[in-house]
Design a protein around this motif. Structure first.
Motif, PDB file in Angstrom:
ATOM      1  N   GLU A  56       0.702  -1.138   0.057  1.00 29.72           N
ATOM      2  CA  GLU A  56       0.097   0.135  -0.165  1.00 29.72           C
ATOM      3  C   GLU A  56       1.035   1.238   0.108  1.00 29.72           C
ATOM      4  O   GLU A  56       0.429   2.327  -0.573  1.00 29.72           O
ATOM      5  CB  GLU A  56      -0.983  -0.019   1.251  1.00 29.72           C
ATOM      6  CG  GLU A  56      -1.885  -1.127   1.203  1.00 29.72           C
ATOM      7  CD  GLU A  56      -3.057  -1.065   2.296  1.00 29.72           C
ATOM      8  OE1 GLU A  56      -2.950  -0.152   2.860  1.00 29.72           O
ATOM      9  OE2 GLU A  56      -3.671  -2.069   2.444  1.00 29.72           O
ATOM     10  N   ARG A  59       2.193   1.691  -3.491  1.00 27.61           N
ATOM     11  CA  ARG A  59       1.142   2.146  -4.322  1.00 27.61           C
ATOM     12  C   ARG A  59       0.943   3.565  -4.039  1.00 27.61           C
ATOM     13  O   ARG A  59       0.696   4.211  -5.146  1.00 27.61           O
ATOM     14  CB  ARG A  59      -0.063   1.387  -4.028  1.00 27.61           C
ATOM     15  CG  ARG A  59      -1.299   1.553  -4.939  1.00 27.61           C
ATOM     16  CD  ARG A  59      -2.639   0.952  -4.355  1.00 27.61           C
ATOM     17  NE  ARG A  59      -2.948   1.204  -3.034  1.00 27.61           N
ATOM     18  CZ  ARG A  59      -3.662   2.388  -2.677  1.00 27.61           C
ATOM     19  NH1 ARG A  59      -4.037   3.101  -3.517  1.00 27.61           N
ATOM     20  NH2 ARG A  59      -3.913   2.506  -1.201  1.00 27.61           N
ATOM     21  N   ILE A  64      -0.327   4.813  -7.918  1.00 26.00           N
ATOM     22  CA  ILE A  64      -1.082   4.014  -8.433  1.00 26.00           C
ATOM     23  C   ILE A  64      -2.311   3.827  -7.642  1.00 26.00           C
ATOM     24  O   ILE A  64      -2.688   3.732  -6.540  1.00 26.00           O
ATOM     25  CB  ILE A  64      -0.320   2.446  -8.547  1.00 26.00           C
ATOM     26  CG1 ILE A  64       1.026   2.608  -9.175  1.00 26.00           C
ATOM     27  CG2 ILE A  64      -1.048   1.319  -9.153  1.00 26.00           C
ATOM     28  CD1 ILE A  64       2.120   1.485  -9.078  1.00 26.00           C
ATOM     29  N   ASN A  67      -4.157  -1.684  -5.516  1.00 26.81           N
ATOM     30  CA  ASN A  67      -3.031  -2.646  -5.079  1.00 26.81           C
ATOM     31  C   ASN A  67      -2.654  -3.900  -6.028  1.00 26.81           C
ATOM     32  O   ASN A  67      -1.577  -4.216  -6.061  1.00 26.81           O
ATOM     33  CB  ASN A  67      -3.573  -3.474  -3.837  1.00 26.81           C
ATOM     34  CG  ASN A  67      -3.527  -2.668  -2.479  1.00 26.81           C
ATOM     35  OD1 ASN A  67      -2.923  -1.373  -2.308  1.00 26.81           O
ATOM     36  ND2 ASN A  67      -4.303  -2.903  -1.415  1.00 26.81           N
ATOM     37  N   ASN A  69      -2.574  -3.659  -9.440  1.00 25.47           N
ATOM     38  CA  ASN A  69      -1.787  -2.862 -10.424  1.00 25.47           C
ATOM     39  C   ASN A  69      -0.378  -2.488  -9.640  1.00 25.47           C
ATOM     40  O   ASN A  69       0.540  -2.856 -10.525  1.00 25.47           O
ATOM     41  CB  ASN A  69      -2.440  -1.546 -10.759  1.00 25.47           C
ATOM     42  CG  ASN A  69      -3.689  -1.698 -11.657  1.00 25.47           C
ATOM     43  OD1 ASN A  69      -3.840  -2.861 -12.147  1.00 25.47           O
ATOM     44  ND2 ASN A  69      -4.219  -0.777 -11.786  1.00 25.47           N
ATOM     45  N   ALA A  70      -0.421  -2.427  -8.532  1.00 23.59           N
ATOM     46  CA  ALA A  70       1.067  -2.065  -7.949  1.00 23.59           C
ATOM     47  C   ALA A  70       1.568  -3.391  -7.728  1.00 23.59           C
ATOM     48  O   ALA A  70       2.883  -3.500  -8.189  1.00 23.59           O
ATOM     49  CB  ALA A  70       0.795  -1.517  -6.482  1.00 23.59           C
TER      50      ALA A  70
END
Length: 124
Positions: A56, A59, A64, A67, A69-70
């Motif tokens: 987190e 991210r 971003i 989560n 996508n990160a």
């Protein structure tokens, strides 16, 4: 936050990952210096499981949205890093092989010259 069942499943997967890597090391299927790359990847996976807040933070640091996508970006970056390391290793090995081939060729030429000199002297 990661659901409890997913966290257990991923923990088992990471433990299996470490067992496989250590098995390969023990059977000498991987050299230690290459094993360290894979162990590093496993340590990062384990850290992300133990401290999911790091994902987190990552991210938020990169801005971003999701989560997942990160996580994909982090995995992609790690895969690229491993590929770069392995490509570097392959390049060094190719250079060593080229030098070895040249040395063997020179030795073969020298052996042929010595054999022809020896045969020529016997013939006289």
């Amino acid at each position: 936050m990661i659901p409890y069942t997913l966290r257990i499943t991923l923990s088992i997967a990471v433990i299996c990952y470490f067992i496989i890597i250590l098995y390969y090391l023990k059977r000498k299927m991987l050299e230690l210096k290459y094993t360290l790359i894979w162990l590093g990847a496993g340590v990062v996976m384990g850290i992300m499981l133990i401290f999911p807040n790091l994902l987190e933070w990552f991210r938020g640091f990169l801005g971003i949205e999701s989560n997942m996508n990160a996580l994909y970006i982090l995995c992609f970056a790690f895969i690229i890093m491993i590929l770069m390391t392995l490509t570097s290793i392959v390049s060094r090995q190719m250079l060593k092989i080229r030098i070895l081939i040249q040395e063997v060729s020179m030795l073969e030429k020298r052996v042929r010259e010595l054999e022809t000199d020896e045969n020529g002297e016997r013939g006289n």
